[in-house]
Design a protein around this motif. Structure first.
Motif, PDB file in Angstrom:
ATOM      1  N   UNK A 215     100.111  26.676 -76.041  1.00 32.88           N
ATOM      2  CA  UNK A 215     100.226  27.904 -75.253  1.00 32.88           C
ATOM      3  C   UNK A 215      98.912  28.182 -74.552  1.00 32.88           C
ATOM      4  N   UNK A 216      97.807  27.961 -75.255  1.00 30.03           N
ATOM      5  CA  UNK A 216      96.497  28.008 -74.595  1.00 30.03           C
ATOM      6  C   UNK A 216      95.565  27.017 -75.254  1.00 30.03           C
ATOM      7  N   UNK A 217      94.573  26.615 -74.506  1.00 31.84           N
ATOM      8  CA  UNK A 217      93.601  25.616 -74.941  1.00 31.84           C
ATOM      9  C   UNK A 217      92.233  26.073 -74.445  1.00 31.84           C
ATOM     10  N   UNK A 218      91.414  26.584 -75.369  1.00 38.42           N
ATOM     11  CA  UNK A 218      90.139  27.178 -74.979  1.00 38.42           C
ATOM     12  C   UNK A 218      88.965  26.378 -75.550  1.00 38.42           C
ATOM     13  N   UNK A 219      88.171  25.773 -74.654  1.00 41.09           N
ATOM     14  CA  UNK A 219      86.955  25.091 -75.110  1.00 41.09           C
ATOM     15  C   UNK A 219      85.794  26.077 -75.235  1.00 41.09           C
ATOM     16  N   UNK A 220      84.767  25.670 -75.917  1.00 40.64           N
ATOM     17  CA  UNK A 220      83.524  26.447 -75.992  1.00 40.64           C
ATOM     18  C   UNK A 220      83.749  27.873 -76.500  1.00 40.64           C
ATOM     19  N   UNK A 221      84.424  27.982 -77.650  1.00 43.19           N
ATOM     20  CA  UNK A 221      84.715  29.274 -78.250  1.00 43.19           C
ATOM     21  C   UNK A 221      83.957  29.457 -79.562  1.00 43.19           C
ATOM     22  N   UNK A 222      83.740  30.718 -79.952  1.00 40.66           N
ATOM     23  CA  UNK A 222      83.266  31.042 -81.292  1.00 40.66           C
ATOM     24  C   UNK A 222      84.463  31.022 -82.241  1.00 40.66           C
ATOM     25  N   UNK A 223      84.186  30.815 -83.526  1.00 41.84           N
ATOM     26  CA  UNK A 223      85.252  30.805 -84.522  1.00 41.84           C
ATOM     27  C   UNK A 223      84.975  31.898 -85.553  1.00 41.84           C
ATOM     28  N   UNK A 224      86.005  32.689 -85.850  1.00 44.56           N
ATOM     29  CA  UNK A 224      85.882  33.755 -86.843  1.00 44.56           C
ATOM     30  C   UNK A 224      86.883  33.511 -87.962  1.00 44.56           C
ATOM     31  N   UNK A 225      86.358  33.190 -89.132  1.00 46.80           N
ATOM     32  CA  UNK A 225      87.176  32.998 -90.320  1.00 46.80           C
ATOM     33  C   UNK A 225      86.705  34.026 -91.353  1.00 46.80           C
ATOM     34  N   UNK A 226      87.212  35.220 -91.228  1.00 39.42           N
ATOM     35  CA  UNK A 226      86.663  36.363 -91.951  1.00 39.42           C
ATOM     36  C   UNK A 226      86.738  36.226 -93.466  1.00 39.42           C
ATOM     37  N   UNK A 227      87.805  35.642 -93.979  1.00 42.48           N
ATOM     38  CA  UNK A 227      88.045  35.670 -95.415  1.00 42.48           C
ATOM     39  C   UNK A 227      86.935  34.986 -96.223  1.00 42.48           C
ATOM     40  N   UNK A 228      86.432  33.863 -95.720  1.00 45.24           N
ATOM     41  CA  UNK A 228      85.418  33.120 -96.482  1.00 45.24           C
ATOM     42  C   UNK A 228      84.206  32.799 -95.607  1.00 45.24           C
ATOM     43  N   UNK A 229      83.882  33.676 -94.683  1.00 47.92           N
ATOM     44  CA  UNK A 229      82.795  33.392 -93.743  1.00 47.92           C
ATOM     45  C   UNK A 229      81.461  33.126 -94.439  1.00 47.92           C
ATOM     46  N   UNK A 230      81.241  33.715 -95.609  1.00 50.12           N
ATOM     47  CA  UNK A 230      79.976  33.505 -96.320  1.00 50.12           C
ATOM     48  C   UNK A 230      79.829  32.082 -96.840  1.00 50.12           C
ATOM     49  N   UNK A 231      80.941  31.389 -96.976  1.00 52.77           N
ATOM     50  CA  UNK A 231      80.893  30.017 -97.478  1.00 52.77           C
ATOM     51  C   UNK A 231      80.711  28.992 -96.363  1.00 52.77           C
ATOM     52  N   UNK A 232      80.805  29.446 -95.108  1.00 54.06           N
ATOM     53  CA  UNK A 232      80.861  28.514 -93.989  1.00 54.06           C
ATOM     54  C   UNK A 232      79.606  28.560 -93.129  1.00 54.06           C
TER      55      UNK A 232
ATOM     56  N   UNK B  27      79.541  28.320 -86.669  1.00 57.36           N
ATOM     57  CA  UNK B  27      80.839  28.794 -86.183  1.00 57.36           C
ATOM     58  C   UNK B  27      80.674  29.931 -85.178  1.00 57.36           C
ATOM     59  N   UNK B  28      79.522  30.599 -85.208  1.00 53.31           N
ATOM     60  CA  UNK B  28      79.269  31.688 -84.269  1.00 53.31           C
ATOM     61  C   UNK B  28      78.825  31.193 -82.898  1.00 53.31           C
ATOM     62  N   UNK B  29      78.592  29.886 -82.786  1.00 55.11           N
ATOM     63  CA  UNK B  29      78.175  29.314 -81.512  1.00 55.11           C
ATOM     64  C   UNK B  29      79.407  28.943 -80.675  1.00 55.11           C
ATOM     65  N   UNK B  30      79.264  29.033 -79.363  1.00 51.59           N
ATOM     66  CA  UNK B  30      80.385  28.740 -78.460  1.00 51.59           C
ATOM     67  C   UNK B  30      80.490  27.233 -78.213  1.00 51.59           C
ATOM     68  N   UNK B  31      81.013  26.528 -79.210  1.00 49.46           N
ATOM     69  CA  UNK B  31      81.114  25.076 -79.066  1.00 49.46           C
ATOM     70  C   UNK B  31      82.371  24.512 -79.727  1.00 49.46           C
TER      71      UNK B  31
ATOM     72  N   UNK C 224      85.985  20.309 -83.530  1.00 45.33           N
ATOM     73  CA  UNK C 224      84.528  20.354 -83.375  1.00 45.33           C
ATOM     74  C   UNK C 224      84.093  19.617 -82.108  1.00 45.33           C
ATOM     75  N   UNK C 225      82.797  19.498 -81.918  1.00 46.03           N
ATOM     76  CA  UNK C 225      82.268  18.881 -80.696  1.00 46.03           C
ATOM     77  C   UNK C 225      82.608  17.401 -80.597  1.00 46.03           C
ATOM     78  N   UNK C 226      82.959  16.789 -81.737  1.00 43.07           N
ATOM     79  CA  UNK C 226      83.365  15.374 -81.735  1.00 43.07           C
ATOM     80  C   UNK C 226      84.875  15.223 -81.571  1.00 43.07           C
ATOM     81  N   UNK C 227      85.538  16.340 -81.224  1.00 41.12           N
ATOM     82  CA  UNK C 227      86.982  16.339 -80.975  1.00 41.12           C
ATOM     83  C   UNK C 227      87.791  16.031 -82.226  1.00 41.12           C
TER      84      UNK C 227
END
Length: 218
Positions: A50-67, A71-75, A95-98
């Motif tokens: 439906x959509x394909x967005x490159x260079x995005x930040x990722x938000x995984x709220x539930x376990x963000x402290x473990x990651x 993930x906050x970078x636009x890549x 990831x950047x290596x596809x």
């Protein structure tokens, strides 16, 4: 005799492989494999997203402290699919290596937490938001090791397992009339199972585990 033995061993191996592939795996879903499947392979299998967005930040709220904080970078490349069987909505993150590093899907039918937990054959523990713990302190117990247990489960919580290859996260919706009535009356939930239903599942590659600045320890 050697031929018979060889045929028996071959059949035995095939049975083991089939039994393993026939049940949920910690690092794959619908032949999408963490750290292996590419974006092109996903499109080949399920068609255009439906959509394909490159260079995005990722938000995984539930376990963000473990990651990783990366993930906050636009890549990161995020693809959204609406047509995958048994899923109302699917997000695939590369990831950047596809390479696929996150599978997020929302089951289209009712999935009991007990079924979800037993399917992966690995220990899970419940996660509760700090807000729920602070606002409804009487609903939780803490042991000497800092583990938190629920006497009455909140309207949303998560179940987490950590394996060699991935984190498995099940997000649970527990908003029902019966559940709210029990909470109002102060009736504790059963200790034999988890209440509610699974509203989303995430398989997260262990390559995203927070090892930022680990070189300082060498």
């Amino acid at each position: 005799m050697k031929i018979v033995t060889t045929l028996f061993l071959t059949l035995f191996v095939q049975i083991i492989v089939f039994s393993q592939s026939d049940k949920p795996q910690a690092n794959q879903w619908k032949e999408l494999i963490l750290d292996s499947t590419t974006a092109d392979e996903s499109i080949e299998k399920f068609g255009q997203p439906k959509y394909d967005k490159p260079n995005e930040k990722v938000k995984l709220f539930e376990i963000d402290r473990l990651l990783t904080k990366q993930l906050k970078e636009k890549k990161w490349r995020i693809m959204n699919f609406k047509n995958i069987p048994n899923s109302k909505n699917t997000l695939l993150i590369f990831n950047k290596d596809n390479k696929l590093v996150v599978i997020h899907f929302q089951p289209s039918g009712d999935l009991a937490p007990s079924t979800f937990v037993s399917a992966y054959e690995t220990p899970f523990k419940p996660l509760f938001s700090t807000f729920d713990q602070a606002w409804n302190e009487k609903d939780f117990l803490r042991d000497g090791s800092g583990n938190v247990y629920a006497k009455s489960y909140p309207v949303t919580y998560s179940l987490l397992a950590t394996t060699e290859k991935s984190f498995i996260l099940g997000m649970v919706g527990n908003a029902s009339f019966g559940g709210m009535l029990k909470k109002d009356l102060g009736i504790p939930d059963s200790t034999l199972t988890y209440p509610g239903k699974i509203i989303a599942v995430e398989l997260i590659s262990k390559t995203l585990e927070n090892k930022d600045n680990i070189d300082m320890l060498k």
